[in-house]
Design a protein around this motif. Structure first.
Motif, PDB file in Angstrom:
ATOM      1  N   LEU A   1      16.964  21.555  19.520  1.00  0.00           N
ATOM      2  CA  LEU A   1      16.636  20.458  18.526  1.00  0.00           C
ATOM      3  C   LEU A   1      15.324  19.881  18.306  1.00  0.00           C
ATOM      4  O   LEU A   1      14.937  18.756  17.623  1.00  0.00           O
ATOM      5  CB  LEU A   1      17.765  19.188  18.794  1.00  0.00           C
ATOM      6  N   LEU A   2      14.613  20.289  19.083  1.00  0.00           N
ATOM      7  CA  LEU A   2      12.828  19.837  19.377  1.00  0.00           C
ATOM      8  C   LEU A   2      11.895  20.661  18.756  1.00  0.00           C
ATOM      9  O   LEU A   2      10.779  20.113  18.466  1.00  0.00           O
ATOM     10  CB  LEU A   2      12.888  19.378  20.690  1.00  0.00           C
ATOM     11  N   VAL A   3      12.335  21.844  18.401  1.00  0.00           N
ATOM     12  CA  VAL A   3      11.379  22.905  17.781  1.00  0.00           C
ATOM     13  C   VAL A   3      11.146  22.669  16.328  1.00  0.00           C
ATOM     14  O   VAL A   3      11.938  21.965  15.714  1.00  0.00           O
ATOM     15  CB  VAL A   3      11.582  24.348  18.428  1.00  0.00           C
ATOM     16  N   GLY A   4      10.131  23.284  15.885  1.00  0.00           N
ATOM     17  CA  GLY A   4       9.822  23.393  14.518  1.00  0.00           C
ATOM     18  C   GLY A   4       9.140  24.630  14.026  1.00  0.00           C
ATOM     19  O   GLY A   4       8.960  25.627  14.878  1.00  0.00           O
ATOM     20  N   PRO A   5       8.900  24.904  12.655  1.00  0.00           N
ATOM     21  CA  PRO A   5       8.289  25.955  12.407  1.00  0.00           C
ATOM     22  C   PRO A   5       6.681  26.013  12.945  1.00  0.00           C
ATOM     23  O   PRO A   5       6.015  25.247  13.099  1.00  0.00           O
ATOM     24  CB  PRO A   5       7.995  25.820  10.879  1.00  0.00           C
ATOM     25  N   GLY A   6       6.726  27.540  13.405  1.00  0.00           N
ATOM     26  CA  GLY A   6       5.378  27.827  14.127  1.00  0.00           C
ATOM     27  C   GLY A   6       5.207  27.309  15.621  1.00  0.00           C
ATOM     28  O   GLY A   6       4.353  27.478  16.226  1.00  0.00           O
ATOM     29  N   ARG A   7       6.502  26.642  16.027  1.00  0.00           N
ATOM     30  CA  ARG A   7       6.277  26.173  17.407  1.00  0.00           C
ATOM     31  C   ARG A   7       7.738  26.371  17.962  1.00  0.00           C
ATOM     32  O   ARG A   7       8.283  25.411  17.955  1.00  0.00           O
ATOM     33  CB  ARG A   7       5.855  24.693  17.430  1.00  0.00           C
TER      34      ARG A   7
ATOM     35  N   THR B   1      20.133  16.128  21.061  1.00  0.00           N
ATOM     36  CA  THR B   1      20.508  15.215  19.794  1.00  0.00           C
ATOM     37  C   THR B   1      20.044  13.637  20.067  1.00  0.00           C
ATOM     38  O   THR B   1      19.628  13.191  19.005  1.00  0.00           O
ATOM     39  CB  THR B   1      21.984  15.140  19.632  1.00  0.00           C
ATOM     40  N   SER B   2      20.174  13.264  21.099  1.00  0.00           N
ATOM     41  CA  SER B   2      19.650  11.976  21.652  1.00  0.00           C
ATOM     42  C   SER B   2      18.322  11.809  21.570  1.00  0.00           C
ATOM     43  O   SER B   2      17.832  10.943  20.941  1.00  0.00           O
ATOM     44  CB  SER B   2      20.274  11.476  22.759  1.00  0.00           C
ATOM     45  N   LEU B   3      17.539  12.699  22.050  1.00  0.00           N
ATOM     46  CA  LEU B   3      16.097  12.999  21.813  1.00  0.00           C
ATOM     47  C   LEU B   3      15.562  13.105  20.363  1.00  0.00           C
ATOM     48  O   LEU B   3      14.835  12.557  19.946  1.00  0.00           O
ATOM     49  CB  LEU B   3      15.565  13.907  22.618  1.00  0.00           C
ATOM     50  N   TYR B   4      16.424  13.686  19.543  1.00  0.00           N
ATOM     51  CA  TYR B   4      15.970  13.959  18.215  1.00  0.00           C
ATOM     52  C   TYR B   4      16.082  12.733  17.612  1.00  0.00           C
ATOM     53  O   TYR B   4      15.177  12.391  16.695  1.00  0.00           O
ATOM     54  CB  TYR B   4      16.783  14.881  17.698  1.00  0.00           C
ATOM     55  N   VAL B   5      17.210  11.838  17.922  1.00  0.00           N
ATOM     56  CA  VAL B   5      17.504  10.555  16.969  1.00  0.00           C
ATOM     57  C   VAL B   5      16.308   9.732  17.618  1.00  0.00           C
ATOM     58  O   VAL B   5      15.716   8.595  16.960  1.00  0.00           O
ATOM     59  CB  VAL B   5      18.664   9.925  17.257  1.00  0.00           C
ATOM     60  N   TYR B   6      15.921   9.473  18.931  1.00  0.00           N
ATOM     61  CA  TYR B   6      15.038   8.617  19.632  1.00  0.00           C
ATOM     62  C   TYR B   6      13.789   8.810  19.087  1.00  0.00           C
ATOM     63  O   TYR B   6      12.815   8.066  18.712  1.00  0.00           O
ATOM     64  CB  TYR B   6      14.963   8.800  20.918  1.00  0.00           C
ATOM     65  N   TYR B   7      13.222  10.342  18.784  1.00  0.00           N
ATOM     66  CA  TYR B   7      11.954  10.545  18.365  1.00  0.00           C
ATOM     67  C   TYR B   7      11.941  10.211  16.944  1.00  0.00           C
ATOM     68  O   TYR B   7      10.835   9.666  16.551  1.00  0.00           O
ATOM     69  CB  TYR B   7      11.803  11.887  18.449  1.00  0.00           C
ATOM     70  N   ILE B   8      12.808  10.037  16.213  1.00  0.00           N
ATOM     71  CA  ILE B   8      12.715   9.590  14.725  1.00  0.00           C
ATOM     72  C   ILE B   8      12.556   8.106  14.648  1.00  0.00           C
ATOM     73  O   ILE B   8      11.584   7.697  13.847  1.00  0.00           O
ATOM     74  CB  ILE B   8      14.234  10.118  13.927  1.00  0.00           C
ATOM     75  N   MET B   9      13.301   7.522  15.311  1.00  0.00           N
ATOM     76  CA  MET B   9      12.883   5.914  15.756  1.00  0.00           C
ATOM     77  C   MET B   9      11.586   5.653  16.015  1.00  0.00           C
ATOM     78  O   MET B   9      10.968   4.791  15.564  1.00  0.00           O
ATOM     79  CB  MET B   9      13.952   5.462  16.764  1.00  0.00           C
ATOM     80  N   VAL B  10      10.832   6.349  17.214  1.00  0.00           N
ATOM     81  CA  VAL B  10       9.726   6.088  17.649  1.00  0.00           C
ATOM     82  C   VAL B  10       8.624   6.527  16.406  1.00  0.00           C
ATOM     83  O   VAL B  10       7.681   5.651  16.266  1.00  0.00           O
ATOM     84  CB  VAL B  10       9.282   6.919  18.921  1.00  0.00           C
ATOM     85  N   GLU B  11       8.977   7.372  15.818  1.00  0.00           N
ATOM     86  CA  GLU B  11       7.974   7.772  14.738  1.00  0.00           C
ATOM     87  C   GLU B  11       7.914   6.825  13.578  1.00  0.00           C
ATOM     88  O   GLU B  11       6.872   6.411  13.044  1.00  0.00           O
ATOM     89  CB  GLU B  11       8.314   9.209  14.089  1.00  0.00           C
ATOM     90  N   ASN B  12       8.956   6.109  13.269  1.00  0.00           N
ATOM     91  CA  ASN B  12       9.002   5.157  12.266  1.00  0.00           C
ATOM     92  C   ASN B  12       8.206   3.901  12.875  1.00  0.00           C
ATOM     93  O   ASN B  12       7.625   3.193  12.138  1.00  0.00           O
ATOM     94  CB  ASN B  12      10.411   4.716  11.882  1.00  0.00           C
ATOM     95  N   ILE B  13       8.355   3.577  14.051  1.00  0.00           N
ATOM     96  CA  ILE B  13       7.845   2.450  14.666  1.00  0.00           C
ATOM     97  C   ILE B  13       6.469   2.582  14.677  1.00  0.00           C
ATOM     98  O   ILE B  13       5.382   1.887  14.435  1.00  0.00           O
ATOM     99  CB  ILE B  13       8.420   1.985  15.914  1.00  0.00           C
ATOM    100  N   LEU B  14       5.928   3.876  15.440  1.00  0.00           N
ATOM    101  CA  LEU B  14       4.635   3.999  15.808  1.00  0.00           C
ATOM    102  C   LEU B  14       3.723   4.727  15.025  1.00  0.00           C
ATOM    103  O   LEU B  14       2.392   4.930  15.229  1.00  0.00           O
ATOM    104  CB  LEU B  14       4.389   4.740  17.246  1.00  0.00           C
ATOM    105  N   ASP B  15       4.339   5.520  13.839  1.00  0.00           N
ATOM    106  CA  ASP B  15       3.732   6.336  13.023  1.00  0.00           C
ATOM    107  C   ASP B  15       3.134   7.468  13.612  1.00  0.00           C
ATOM    108  O   ASP B  15       2.058   7.707  13.298  1.00  0.00           O
ATOM    109  CB  ASP B  15       2.661   5.388  12.022  1.00  0.00           C
ATOM    110  N   MET B  16       3.625   8.205  14.528  1.00  0.00           N
ATOM    111  CA  MET B  16       3.382   9.305  15.284  1.00  0.00           C
ATOM    112  C   MET B  16       4.309  10.418  15.250  1.00  0.00           C
ATOM    113  O   MET B  16       5.543  10.012  15.299  1.00  0.00           O
ATOM    114  CB  MET B  16       2.969   9.035  16.943  1.00  0.00           C
ATOM    115  N   ASP B  17       3.755  11.578  15.224  1.00  0.00           N
ATOM    116  CA  ASP B  17       4.757  12.604  15.205  1.00  0.00           C
ATOM    117  C   ASP B  17       5.172  13.087  16.516  1.00  0.00           C
ATOM    118  O   ASP B  17       4.236  13.338  17.568  1.00  0.00           O
ATOM    119  CB  ASP B  17       4.319  13.996  14.582  1.00  0.00           C
TER     120      ASP B  17
END
Length: 290
Positions: free
Chosen positions: A237-243, A139-155
């Motif tokens: 919490l870190l996977v998605g469709p097709g991965r 959960t912490s990594l998921y929230v952290y990834y959202i913050m990084v994506e908003n700052i760096l515009d990277m997936d």
């Protein structure tokens, strides 16, 4: 005659006592072996049942089985989600093991061999993920990834590098723990002898220290790979469709079907991990470091 009679009497008295002591020791050894056998049986019963259920003929698991078949293994290999999940799990586990063991071994070497401010705090920080529940870390990594994506515009979510970065958190603590234990047990006299004979610091590390660290490095690689390959809580919490990794694919399958296919997939995992441990033990005796 009196002295001889007394000595003979003492021998007669001591002989039954000695036999009784030997009998007690023998009974104690057999009791200990019996308890150890029961403990091992208790540990291996789930594994035995998983392998057994994977051979059941009927689709709904029931006892006694109606017959035995290998069609559930065929069904497991025929399903795309299991094949893709197995490949992705291998890929993520290998990359996480490679990066985590390399960086963790360097950190363990610095912590054990050098004295610097914050050394204990760094050691505690690196071992911290061992005590954090996987679902909390995910959960912490998921929230952290959202913050990084908003700052760096990277997936980062549902990407390979996002999964690998998350699994590195699983591999570094095991590496630091095992490599540190291996370094503490090394004889520094061998390194000092090599330096006294003219070897430089890098040569001593490459030709003396690193070979002596091999048991710890091999054990760290093995446990890191297993921890990454079988992880579910953090990965979920870190996977998605097709991965999707194999543990997540197994969980998704159980949402809609309950048949021995899952037992067949679990049996393949058990065989793979068992083979890795046997191969590793062939070159490095795990009993010496685990």
């Amino acid at each position: 005659m009196t002295t001889r009679a007394l000595a003979a009497g003492r021998e007669v008295v001591m002989a039954p006592a000695g036999r009784a002591a030997r009998l007690r020791r023998r009974v104690g050894r057999w009791a200990l072996r019996g308890v150890a056998a029961l403990v091992f049986l208790f540990i291996f019963i789930p594994v035995i049942f998983v392998v057994w259920i994977s051979l059941f003929q009927q689709q709904i698991v029931s006892f006694p089985p109606e017959g035995y078949t290998l069609r559930w293994y065929e069904n497991a290999f025929a399903r795309t989600e299991f094949r893709d999940g197995f490949g992705l799990s291998l890929q993520v586990a290998f990359l996480a093991m490679l990066i985590g063991v390399t960086s963790g071994a360097a950190a363990a070497y610095a912590i054990v061999r050098f004295r610097f401010p914050g050394r204990e705090a760094l050691n505690t920080l690196l071992l911290g993920p061992l005590v954090v529940p996987g679902i909390v870390a995910g959960t912490s990594l998921y929230v952290y990834y959202i913050m990084v994506e908003n700052i760096l515009d990277m997936d980062f979510r549902a990407t390979l590098h996002g999964l690998v970065l998350g699994h590195i958190l699983l591999t570094i603590p095991w590496t630091v723990r095992l490599v540190s234990a291996s370094l503490i047990g090394l004889d520094r006299a061998v390194e000092e002898a090599a330096m006294n004979l003219g070897a430089g610091p890098w040569t001593t590390f490459r030709r003396v220290t690193l070979p002596m660290m091999r048991p710890g490095l091999v054990a760290a690689s093995l446990f890191s790979f297993i921890q990454s390959f079988e992880n579910l809580e953090l990965t979920l919490l870190l996977v998605g469709p097709g991965r999707t990794t194999l543990p997540v694919a197994m969980l998704n399958y159980l949402e809609f079907r309950i048949d021995p296919t899952i037992a067949a997939v679990a049996t393949v995992q058990i065989v793979l991990i068992g083979a890795l441990m046997l191969i590793t033990d062939r070159f490095v005796k795990l009993s010496r470091i685990v």
